[in-house]
Scaffold this motif. Structure first.
Motif, PDB file in Angstrom:
ATOM      1  N   GLY A  39       0.795  -1.217   0.000  1.00 15.83           N
ATOM      2  CA  GLY A  39       0.000   0.000   0.000  1.00 15.83           C
ATOM      3  C   GLY A  39       0.825   1.261   0.000  1.00 15.83           C
ATOM      4  O   GLY A  39       0.283   2.353  -0.163  1.00 15.83           O
ATOM      5  N   GLU A  40       2.124   1.150   0.211  1.00 17.78           N
ATOM      6  CA  GLU A  40       2.982   2.324   0.256  1.00 17.78           C
ATOM      7  C   GLU A  40       3.938   2.373  -0.924  1.00 17.78           C
ATOM      8  O   GLU A  40       4.952   3.047  -0.886  1.00 17.78           O
ATOM      9  N   GLN A  41       3.602   1.658  -1.966  1.00 17.60           N
ATOM     10  CA  GLN A  41       4.348   1.755  -3.208  1.00 17.60           C
ATOM     11  C   GLN A  41       3.621   2.719  -4.133  1.00 17.60           C
ATOM     12  O   GLN A  41       2.400   2.731  -4.197  1.00 17.60           O
ATOM     13  N   HIS A  42       4.384   3.519  -4.863  1.00 19.17           N
ATOM     14  CA  HIS A  42       3.796   4.535  -5.722  1.00 19.17           C
ATOM     15  C   HIS A  42       4.206   4.329  -7.173  1.00 19.17           C
ATOM     16  O   HIS A  42       5.373   4.072  -7.462  1.00 19.17           O
ATOM     17  N   GLY A  43       3.223   4.459  -8.061  1.00 17.22           N
ATOM     18  CA  GLY A  43       3.518   4.398  -9.478  1.00 17.22           C
ATOM     19  C   GLY A  43       4.142   5.699  -9.967  1.00 17.22           C
ATOM     20  O   GLY A  43       4.176   6.704  -9.257  1.00 17.22           O
ATOM     21  N   GLY A  44       4.626   5.676 -11.194  1.00 16.17           N
ATOM     22  CA  GLY A  44       5.188   6.879 -11.793  1.00 16.17           C
ATOM     23  C   GLY A  44       4.096   7.797 -12.317  1.00 16.17           C
ATOM     24  O   GLY A  44       2.900   7.542 -12.147  1.00 16.17           O
ATOM     25  N   ALA A  45       4.509   8.882 -12.956  1.00 13.95           N
ATOM     26  CA  ALA A  45       3.584   9.856 -13.539  1.00 13.95           C
ATOM     27  C   ALA A  45       3.691   9.824 -15.062  1.00 13.95           C
ATOM     28  O   ALA A  45       4.713   9.416 -15.622  1.00 13.95           O
ATOM     29  N   VAL A  46       2.647  10.267 -15.731  1.00 14.15           N
ATOM     30  CA  VAL A  46       2.648  10.274 -17.191  1.00 14.15           C
ATOM     31  C   VAL A  46       3.625  11.320 -17.714  1.00 14.15           C
ATOM     32  O   VAL A  46       3.958  12.294 -17.033  1.00 14.15           O
ATOM     33  N   GLY A  47       4.087  11.108 -18.936  1.00 13.81           N
ATOM     34  CA  GLY A  47       4.918  12.104 -19.598  1.00 13.81           C
ATOM     35  C   GLY A  47       4.056  13.232 -20.152  1.00 13.81           C
ATOM     36  O   GLY A  47       2.860  13.331 -19.859  1.00 13.81           O
ATOM     37  N   LYS A  48       4.672  14.074 -20.966  1.00 17.67           N
ATOM     38  CA  LYS A  48       3.958  15.176 -21.616  1.00 17.67           C
ATOM     39  C   LYS A  48       3.915  14.913 -23.116  1.00 17.67           C
ATOM     40  O   LYS A  48       4.920  14.508 -23.712  1.00 17.67           O
ATOM     41  N   ALA A  49       2.746  15.124 -23.712  1.00 17.61           N
ATOM     42  CA  ALA A  49       2.610  14.916 -25.153  1.00 17.61           C
ATOM     43  C   ALA A  49       3.569  15.815 -25.934  1.00 17.61           C
ATOM     44  O   ALA A  49       4.036  16.845 -25.441  1.00 17.61           O
ATOM     45  N   GLY A  50       3.847  15.417 -27.163  1.00 21.27           N
ATOM     46  CA  GLY A  50       4.735  16.194 -28.017  1.00 21.27           C
ATOM     47  C   GLY A  50       4.038  17.414 -28.606  1.00 21.27           C
ATOM     48  O   GLY A  50       2.913  17.772 -28.213  1.00 21.27           O
ATOM     49  N   VAL A  51       4.685  18.036 -29.576  1.00 22.68           N
ATOM     50  CA  VAL A  51       4.142  19.229 -30.211  1.00 22.68           C
ATOM     51  C   VAL A  51       4.752  19.373 -31.599  1.00 22.68           C
ATOM     52  O   VAL A  51       5.872  18.897 -31.854  1.00 22.68           O
ATOM     53  N   VAL A  52       4.009  20.006 -32.486  1.00 20.98           N
ATOM     54  CA  VAL A  52       4.529  20.410 -33.793  1.00 20.98           C
ATOM     55  C   VAL A  52       4.250  21.911 -33.935  1.00 20.98           C
ATOM     56  O   VAL A  52       3.095  22.344 -33.901  1.00 20.98           O
ATOM     57  N   TYR A  53       5.321  22.677 -34.069  1.00 19.51           N
ATOM     58  CA  TYR A  53       5.233  24.145 -34.122  1.00 19.51           C
ATOM     59  C   TYR A  53       5.701  24.589 -35.499  1.00 19.51           C
ATOM     60  O   TYR A  53       6.774  24.178 -35.969  1.00 19.51           O
ATOM     61  N   VAL A  54       4.908  25.440 -36.153  1.00 16.55           N
ATOM     62  CA  VAL A  54       5.195  25.864 -37.527  1.00 16.55           C
ATOM     63  C   VAL A  54       5.245  27.380 -37.600  1.00 16.55           C
ATOM     64  O   VAL A  54       4.278  28.068 -37.245  1.00 16.55           O
ATOM     65  N   GLU A  55       6.373  27.916 -38.081  1.00 13.89           N
ATOM     66  CA  GLU A  55       6.491  29.350 -38.392  1.00 13.89           C
ATOM     67  C   GLU A  55       6.373  29.496 -39.910  1.00 13.89           C
ATOM     68  O   GLU A  55       7.056  28.810 -40.669  1.00 13.89           O
ATOM     69  N   GLU A  56       5.533  30.425 -40.333  1.00 10.96           N
ATOM     70  CA  GLU A  56       5.186  30.567 -41.756  1.00 10.96           C
ATOM     71  C   GLU A  56       5.733  31.892 -42.311  1.00 10.96           C
ATOM     72  O   GLU A  56       5.449  32.960 -41.765  1.00 10.96           O
TER      73      GLU A  56
END
Length: 219
Positions: free
Chosen positions: A200-217
């Motif tokens: 009961g005192e073991q902890h799972g990890g946390a999720v990562g962060k999604a990626g991104v695509v950034y476009v300069e036009e």
């Protein structure tokens, strides 16, 4: 080292994709600068015997200048965040991101669970960019005993910034901070750890962060 100079006309606009979709060229656009980052891996879970998991790794990044004078639209894929490692389980890998077939970046590996002999996971890799960047590795998993309690691993740093904090507990268990998700686009999630041998005192990890695509036009 040789320097390459590229002449731009004025910046017209920008578009940021935090989920998959389609880039549509605005009027007057001739070239784009694209930054593609894969999703960050989830943090590994904690295990028995006061062992801590490893942080998730960050997604890779590709940066590319593209002539789009004869292009009207491009399919965009944004890599999902890696899942959190459950107790004694590895974190999930982040998803891959891409800007059509022009350039892409793989997601970061999931953090390794505590009490395992597996080596740490690797950061994602950018491909076909003018510049290709490898995502940062999360902290390795650690072990200890009653008087040696390692802090769970921090998530790997992406092109955009740092990852999540790992689970922290003090020796008496009076304080317990659960690991946090990846903080910047494509960064890794913080890992979990164990306070005592009690399940009961073991902890799972946390999720990562999604990626991104950034476009300069550009005109």
């Amino acid at each position: 080292m040789a320097l390459t100079k590229i002449k731009y006309n004025g910046l017209l606009s920008t578009q940021s994709f935090t989920s998959s979709g389609t880039w549509t060229k605005p009027a007057g656009c001739q070239k784009v600068k694209v930054i593609v980052t894969g999703g960050g891996g989830g943090g590994g879970g904690g295990g028995n015997n006061y062992n801590a998991g490893g942080g998730g790794c960050a997604g890779g990044t590709a940066i590319k200048i593209i002539d789009v004078s004869s292009v009207s639209s491009v399919s965009v894929t944004v890599g999902a965040a890696g899942t959190a490692g459950v107790t004694t389980g590895n974190g999930g890998a982040g998803g891959d991101s891409s800007f059509g077939s022009y350039c892409s970046a793989t997601g970061g590996g999931g953090g390794i669970a505590a009490n395992t002999s597996t080596s740490r996971a690797n950061g994602g890799v950018g491909s076909n960019g003018d510049i290709n960047i490898i995502g940062g590795q999360g902290d390795a998993q650690g072990g200890g005993g009653v008087n040696d309690e390692p802090t769970a691993g921090i998530g790997g740093t992406s092109f955009w910034g740092g990852g999540g904090q790992g689970t922290i507990t003090n020796h008496s268990g009076a304080a317990n901070l659960v690991g946090t998700t990846g903080q910047a686009f494509g960064s890794g999630g913080g890992a979990g750890r164990n306070l005592t041998a009690a399940s009961g005192e073991q902890h799972g990890g946390a999720v990562g962060k999604a990626g991104v695509v950034y476009v300069e036009e550009y005109a």
